[in-house]
Write a protein that holds these residues in place. Structure first.
Motif, PDB file in Angstrom:
ATOM      1  N   SER A 154      22.954 -35.411 -18.026  1.00 58.14           N
ATOM      2  CA  SER A 154      22.692 -34.012 -17.696  1.00 58.14           C
ATOM      3  C   SER A 154      22.713 -33.140 -18.956  1.00 58.14           C
ATOM      4  O   SER A 154      21.970 -32.162 -19.050  1.00 58.14           O
ATOM      5  N   TYR A 155      23.555 -33.537 -19.934  1.00 66.27           N
ATOM      6  CA  TYR A 155      23.611 -32.784 -21.201  1.00 66.27           C
ATOM      7  C   TYR A 155      22.258 -32.817 -21.904  1.00 66.27           C
ATOM      8  O   TYR A 155      21.756 -31.777 -22.366  1.00 66.27           O
ATOM      9  N   PHE A 156      21.660 -33.993 -21.993  1.00 66.43           N
ATOM     10  CA  PHE A 156      20.384 -34.098 -22.700  1.00 66.43           C
ATOM     11  C   PHE A 156      19.268 -33.387 -21.932  1.00 66.43           C
ATOM     12  O   PHE A 156      18.332 -32.874 -22.544  1.00 66.43           O
ATOM     13  N   LEU A 159      19.071 -29.708 -22.825  1.00 68.85           N
ATOM     14  CA  LEU A 159      18.526 -29.369 -24.136  1.00 68.85           C
ATOM     15  C   LEU A 159      17.101 -28.841 -24.039  1.00 68.85           C
ATOM     16  O   LEU A 159      16.587 -28.235 -24.993  1.00 68.85           O
ATOM     17  N   ILE A 160      16.461 -29.053 -22.878  1.00 69.79           N
ATOM     18  CA  ILE A 160      15.122 -28.503 -22.675  1.00 69.79           C
ATOM     19  C   ILE A 160      15.252 -26.980 -22.601  1.00 69.79           C
ATOM     20  O   ILE A 160      15.950 -26.448 -21.731  1.00 69.79           O
ATOM     21  N   PRO A 161      14.610 -26.236 -23.522  1.00 73.52           N
ATOM     22  CA  PRO A 161      14.831 -24.784 -23.630  1.00 73.52           C
ATOM     23  C   PRO A 161      14.084 -23.967 -22.583  1.00 73.52           C
ATOM     24  O   PRO A 161      13.121 -23.261 -22.878  1.00 73.52           O
ATOM     25  N   LEU A 167      21.564 -23.012 -17.689  1.00 73.69           N
ATOM     26  CA  LEU A 167      21.943 -22.532 -16.364  1.00 73.69           C
ATOM     27  C   LEU A 167      20.903 -22.948 -15.325  1.00 73.69           C
ATOM     28  O   LEU A 167      19.721 -22.679 -15.467  1.00 73.69           O
ATOM     29  N   GLY A 168      21.355 -23.588 -14.285  1.00 69.94           N
ATOM     30  CA  GLY A 168      20.463 -24.079 -13.243  1.00 69.94           C
ATOM     31  C   GLY A 168      19.990 -25.490 -13.531  1.00 69.94           C
ATOM     32  O   GLY A 168      20.029 -26.360 -12.651  1.00 69.94           O
ATOM     33  N   VAL A 169      19.543 -25.732 -14.758  1.00 66.97           N
ATOM     34  CA  VAL A 169      19.067 -27.072 -15.129  1.00 66.97           C
ATOM     35  C   VAL A 169      20.212 -28.073 -15.076  1.00 66.97           C
ATOM     36  O   VAL A 169      20.069 -29.177 -14.523  1.00 66.97           O
TER      37      VAL A 169
END
Length: 226
Positions: A154-156, A159-161, A167-169
């Motif tokens: 989930s951390y990686f 990283l999608i901006p 938040l949410g992602v």
């Protein structure tokens, strides 16, 4: 660069707090960079240090990535698994190449780099334990390493901006992983994901205390320059 540990703590918490309100996951890094520069530290060294800080954090997370990828691939079909693995391997090789290019200065000071990696691994361990204890609280005893792998995935994804501080992602990705790999219901998974976000918000609050002192130092320097 000469910097006190307290000043480093202040900049770190200020960046963590600010990232809750700024776009993408690097908004807090921009605040830390600006604060460090206004406090009189060399701009090039500050920027390079923040880049390496981010890369070391990603490298630490990458060490736990297999614990999430292995069970995730087990859910995929053979063809899809092969394609996903090939794409991941290529991205991993690109990441390693870019990392070594950025770490060229720090490779000459391995003790500083190794100490930084140990610090980020310690930070990760506490984050994984946070999620592990939240799961225990609702009666789900998952493997610590599975928890580590799911959180790292989930951390990686965050990283999608495309959002403010993921938040949410992060919540959506954690809900999916906890449901698919952890066996939780969707409501349980969403609750854990939201609690993780709330805990991060609470632990960033010291930054609200340090922020005025950083701003005061910035304003003081601007007045001196005038």
């Amino acid at each position: 660069m000469k910097i006190s540990f307290l000043r480093s703590v202040e900049l770190t918490f200020t960046g963590n707090f600010s990232s809750n309100f700024l776009p993408t996951t690097i908004g807090g890094d921009v605040v830390r960079l600006t604060g460090a520069m206004q406090l009189g530290y060399d701009r090039a060294i500050c920027l390079a240090s923040l880049v390496v800080d981010r890369l070391v954090g990603m490298a630490g997370m990458a060490l736990a990535l297999p614990f999430g990828l292995v069970p995730l691939f087990a859910l995929s079909s053979g063809a899809a698994q092969s394609a996903a693995f090939s794409a991941l391997l290529q991205k991993g090789m690109d990441f390693v190449r870019r990392t070594f290019e950025s770490l060229s200065v720090w490779l000459k000071k391995p003790s500083a780099l190794f100490g930084s990696l140990l610090a980020t691994l310690g930070n990760q361990a506490f984050i994984y334990l946070m999620v592990y204890f939240l799961l225990l609280g609702i009666g789900h005893r998952l493997s610590f390493w599975l928890v580590a792998g799911m959180y790292t995935l989930s951390y990686f994804v965050t990283l999608i901006p495309i959002s403010i501080n993921g938040l949410g992602v992060q919540e959506l990705s954690m809900t999916f992983l906890l449901t698919s790999l952890g066996g939780l219901t969707e409501s349980e998974s969403a609750t854990v994901a939201v609690l993780v976000r709330i805990i991060f918000l609470i632990t960033s609050l010291p930054g609200a205390y340090f922020l005025p002192s950083i701003l005061a130092a910035m304003n003081s320097k601007e007045v001196d320059e005038r």
